[in-house]
Design an enzyme around this catalytic site. Structure first.
Site, mmCIF file in Angstrom:
data_model
loop_
_atom_site.group_PDB
_atom_site.id
_atom_site.type_symbol
_atom_site.label_atom_id
_atom_site.label_comp_id
_atom_site.label_asym_id
_atom_site.label_seq_id
_atom_site.Cartn_x
_atom_site.Cartn_y
_atom_site.Cartn_z
ATOM 1 N N ARG A 75 7.250 -10.485 -11.166
ATOM 2 C CA ARG A 75 6.210 -10.329 -9.841
ATOM 3 C C ARG A 75 6.589 -12.198 -8.925
ATOM 4 O O ARG A 75 6.491 -12.496 -8.202
ATOM 5 C CB ARG A 75 4.680 -10.872 -10.566
ATOM 6 C CG ARG A 75 3.686 -10.505 -9.223
ATOM 7 C CD ARG A 75 2.681 -10.568 -10.016
ATOM 8 N NE ARG A 75 1.235 -9.880 -8.378
ATOM 9 C CZ ARG A 75 0.278 -10.926 -8.701
ATOM 10 N NH1 ARG A 75 0.022 -11.942 -9.579
ATOM 11 N NH2 ARG A 75 -0.467 -10.420 -7.786
ATOM 12 N N HIS A 79 6.604 -12.039 -5.150
ATOM 13 C CA HIS A 79 6.176 -13.418 -4.183
ATOM 14 C C HIS A 79 6.853 -14.324 -3.222
ATOM 15 O O HIS A 79 6.186 -14.350 -2.445
ATOM 16 C CB HIS A 79 4.719 -13.336 -4.549
ATOM 17 C CG HIS A 79 4.006 -12.428 -5.290
ATOM 18 N ND1 HIS A 79 2.593 -12.569 -4.953
ATOM 19 C CD2 HIS A 79 3.453 -10.877 -4.908
ATOM 20 C CE1 HIS A 79 1.645 -11.869 -5.084
ATOM 21 N NE2 HIS A 79 2.514 -10.838 -5.430
ATOM 22 N N ASN A 107 -2.336 -15.109 -4.749
ATOM 23 C CA ASN A 107 -1.192 -15.493 -5.860
ATOM 24 C C ASN A 107 -1.832 -16.897 -6.437
ATOM 25 O O ASN A 107 -2.203 -17.240 -8.233
ATOM 26 C CB ASN A 107 -0.399 -16.787 -4.874
ATOM 27 C CG ASN A 107 1.475 -16.087 -4.795
ATOM 28 O OD1 ASN A 107 0.953 -15.623 -4.608
ATOM 29 N ND2 ASN A 107 1.210 -16.949 -3.884
ATOM 30 N N HIS A 206 4.868 -2.198 -12.129
ATOM 31 C CA HIS A 206 4.254 -2.317 -12.780
ATOM 32 C C HIS A 206 4.225 -1.280 -14.482
ATOM 33 O O HIS A 206 3.131 -1.285 -14.232
ATOM 34 C CB HIS A 206 3.054 -1.567 -11.946
ATOM 35 C CG HIS A 206 3.017 -2.505 -10.980
ATOM 36 N ND1 HIS A 206 1.903 -2.086 -9.554
ATOM 37 C CD2 HIS A 206 2.902 -3.698 -10.621
ATOM 38 C CE1 HIS A 206 1.539 -3.304 -9.217
ATOM 39 N NE2 HIS A 206 2.549 -3.854 -9.642
HETATM 40 C C1 HEM Z 1 3.643 -1.520 -3.554
HETATM 41 C C2 HEM Z 1 2.950 -3.401 -3.496
HETATM 42 C C3 HEM Z 1 2.109 -4.406 -4.507
HETATM 43 C C4 HEM Z 1 0.933 -4.736 -5.012
HETATM 44 C C5 HEM Z 1 -0.430 -4.247 -4.300
HETATM 45 C C6 HEM Z 1 0.394 -5.361 -5.752
HETATM 46 C C7 HEM Z 1 -0.460 -5.358 -6.028
HETATM 47 C C8 HEM Z 1 -0.989 -6.047 -8.023
HETATM 48 C C9 HEM Z 1 -1.789 -6.999 -8.206
HETATM 49 C C10 HEM Z 1 -3.095 -6.843 -7.588
HETATM 50 C C11 HEM Z 1 -1.073 -7.534 -9.286
HETATM 51 C C12 HEM Z 1 -1.797 -8.540 -10.096
HETATM 52 C C13 HEM Z 1 -2.384 -9.852 -9.786
HETATM 53 C C14 HEM Z 1 -3.468 -10.102 -11.179
HETATM 54 O O1 HEM Z 1 -4.045 -9.718 -11.948
HETATM 55 O O2 HEM Z 1 -3.770 -10.681 -10.405
HETATM 56 C C15 HEM Z 1 0.251 -7.214 -9.492
HETATM 57 C C16 HEM Z 1 0.803 -7.354 -10.896
HETATM 58 C C17 HEM Z 1 2.550 -7.279 -11.244
HETATM 59 N N1 HEM Z 1 3.049 -6.499 -10.119
HETATM 60 FE FE1 HEM Z 1 2.375 -6.010 -8.259
HETATM 61 N N2 HEM Z 1 1.862 -5.499 -6.404
HETATM 62 C C18 HEM Z 1 2.833 -4.398 -5.657
HETATM 63 C C19 HEM Z 1 4.347 -4.375 -6.007
HETATM 64 C C20 HEM Z 1 4.916 -4.884 -7.223
HETATM 65 C C21 HEM Z 1 6.154 -5.000 -6.502
HETATM 66 C C22 HEM Z 1 7.058 -5.059 -5.875
HETATM 67 C C23 HEM Z 1 6.410 -5.573 -8.164
HETATM 68 C C24 HEM Z 1 8.329 -6.074 -8.703
HETATM 69 C C25 HEM Z 1 8.951 -5.564 -8.129
HETATM 70 C C26 HEM Z 1 5.457 -6.542 -8.770
HETATM 71 C C27 HEM Z 1 5.406 -6.439 -9.807
HETATM 72 C C28 HEM Z 1 4.389 -6.849 -10.727
HETATM 73 C C29 HEM Z 1 3.906 -6.967 -12.261
HETATM 74 C C30 HEM Z 1 5.082 -7.146 -13.311
HETATM 75 C C31 HEM Z 1 2.643 -7.636 -12.082
HETATM 76 C C32 HEM Z 1 2.431 -8.473 -13.344
HETATM 77 C C33 HEM Z 1 2.430 -9.682 -13.450
HETATM 78 C C34 HEM Z 1 2.171 -10.597 -14.562
HETATM 79 O O3 HEM Z 1 1.243 -9.483 -16.074
HETATM 80 O O4 HEM Z 1 1.349 -11.679 -14.928
HETATM 81 N N3 HEM Z 1 4.192 -5.476 -7.743
HETATM 82 N N4 HEM Z 1 0.391 -6.323 -8.752
#
Ligand code: HEM
Length: 340
Positions: A75, A79, A107, A206
């Site tokens: 992630r 970002h 973030n 995800h």
């Molecule tokens: C399409 C639009 C996207 C949205 C709206 C989004 C939104 C989010 C949100 C809200 C979270 C949780 C954050 C929290 O709990 O504070 C998250 C986690 C995550 N996102 Fe996304 N995301 C998007 C795209 C992506 C992309 C493109 C990737 C990587 C290629 C990605 C990888 C991840 C990963 C791996 C997590 C888990 C992180 C952790 O467990 O620490 N996301 N995302």
């Protein structure tokens, strides 16, 4: 005469290839949506041949200790790339000159993994000082985290340099929110040169990691401002989520983004979307958002893990190619948290 002609044509070929940037055998130059990026997988072949090995060994330890770390590092690269391009701007701490992106809405209290990047950077500075950029470390850590979680491998084009600036405002506006509509997701990805195929495949990130209650509470209690849950949520899944994420309190309780295999990089994320078990609204709208193309892509990735892996790798390279700083632009930071 014939041999003279042959010598001339050989000379011409040699001269032509000298005027092109030189790739080492097996390398492929990075291509952004707009064309040539100047990045190449062999960038550190001579200046820091140990880079890959050092990064991998730190990651193996970190992910063994905390399996979620793979997701957090994947992630971080996303970002980083959506704000000023992939230039490690996300890693800069607050200072007199910098308003850190770490305090933006998407973030704050959310991004993880900064200490792991610090550890990698410190080891690299010992072995090849002032050579490997923080932006490249992020790109390699994202790839290696994917591989260590069971996902695909790809060659990472390298040679990014680090920014001397960060953008708190871009961090707030460019990174999509979890309650974004499908149209907003498409628009925000398009603004970065990424298309609908990239959006769906990259959302497959995800398949690992977790999200805090605050990021999906609205779906459980008040999806459209009418005190009703999101109708696309599968009943049992919804009941479980309500326990993990009450109407009041528990903002930082986390739930897995892929409830059936949270630390395994696979295609179950897409299968879950078909069953109404996507955690974020932005996940579920890929399937329910009435955009034929995204629905079709979700179905095909749910059917074929190989297809998903192939497109994910391709889209990660494309995302990693967003506006890199190359040549004499930017700098190679000594400490990823501050400009030199
Ligand atoms: C399409 C639009 C996207 C949205 C709206 C989004 C939104 C989010 C949100 C809200 C979270 C949780 C954050 C929290 O709990 O504070 C998250 C986690 C995550 N996102 Fe996304 N995301 C998007 C795209 C992506 C992309 C493109 C990737 C990587 C290629 C990605 C990888 C991840 C990963 C791996 C997590 C888990 C992180 C952790 O467990 O620490 N996301 N995302």
């Amino acid at each position: 005469m014939a041999s003279l002609k042959l010598i001339f044509s050989l000379l011409a070929v040699a001269l032509l290839s000298c005027s092109q940037p030189q790739a080492f055998p097996g390398s492929s130059f990075g291509r952004a949506a707009g064309g040539y990026t100047g990045l190449t997988p062999d960038f550190y072949r001579f200046s820091c041949p140990q880079a890959n090995e050092i990064i991998m060994s730190v990651l193996e330890n970190a992910i063994t200790k905390d399996p979620r770390m793979a997701a957090s590092l994947l992630r971080l690269h996303f970002h980083d790339c959506f704000v000023q391009g992939c230039d490690a701007s996300v890693l800069l701490d607050d200072s007199t000159a910098t308003r850190s992106e770490k305090n933006s809405g998407p973030n704050k209290n959310s991004l993880r993994g900064f200490e792991v990047i610090d550890e990698i950077k410190a080891k690299l500075e010992q072995v090849c000082p002032h050579t490997v950029s923080c932006a490249d470390i992020l790109a390699l850590a994202a790839r290696d985290s994917t591989v260590l979680s069971g996902g695909p491998h790809w060659e990472v084009p390298l040679g990014r340099r680090d920014s001397r600036t960060a953008s708190l405002s871009q961090s707030n506006t460019n990174i999509p929110a979890p309650n974004s509509t499908i149209q907003t997701l498409i628009t925000k990805f398009r603004a970065q040169g990424l298309d609908v195929e990239d959006l769906v495949a990259l959302s497959g990130g995800h398949t690992i990691g977790a999200a805090r209650c605050v990021t999906f509470r609205q779906r459980l209690y008040n999806q459209n401002g009418n005190n009703q849950p999101d109708v696309t949520l599968e009943k049992n899944y919804y009941n479980g989520l309500k326990v993990a994420c009450p109407k009041v309190g528990g903002d930082n309780n986390i739930s897995p983004l892929d409830v059936s295999s949270p630390v395994r990089f696979d295609n179950t994320y897409f299968k879950l979307l078909l069953w109404g078990k996507g955690l974020l609204s932005s996940d579920e709208v890929l399937f329910t958002g009435n955009v034929g193309k995204t629905v079709e892509l979700v179905r095909s990735y749910a059917e074929s893990e190989a297809l998903f892996f192939h497109q994910f790798a391709k889209s990660m390279v494309k995302m990693g190619n967003i506006s890199p700083l190359i040549g004499s632009k930017g700098e190679i930071r000594k400490n990823c948290r501050k400009v030199n």
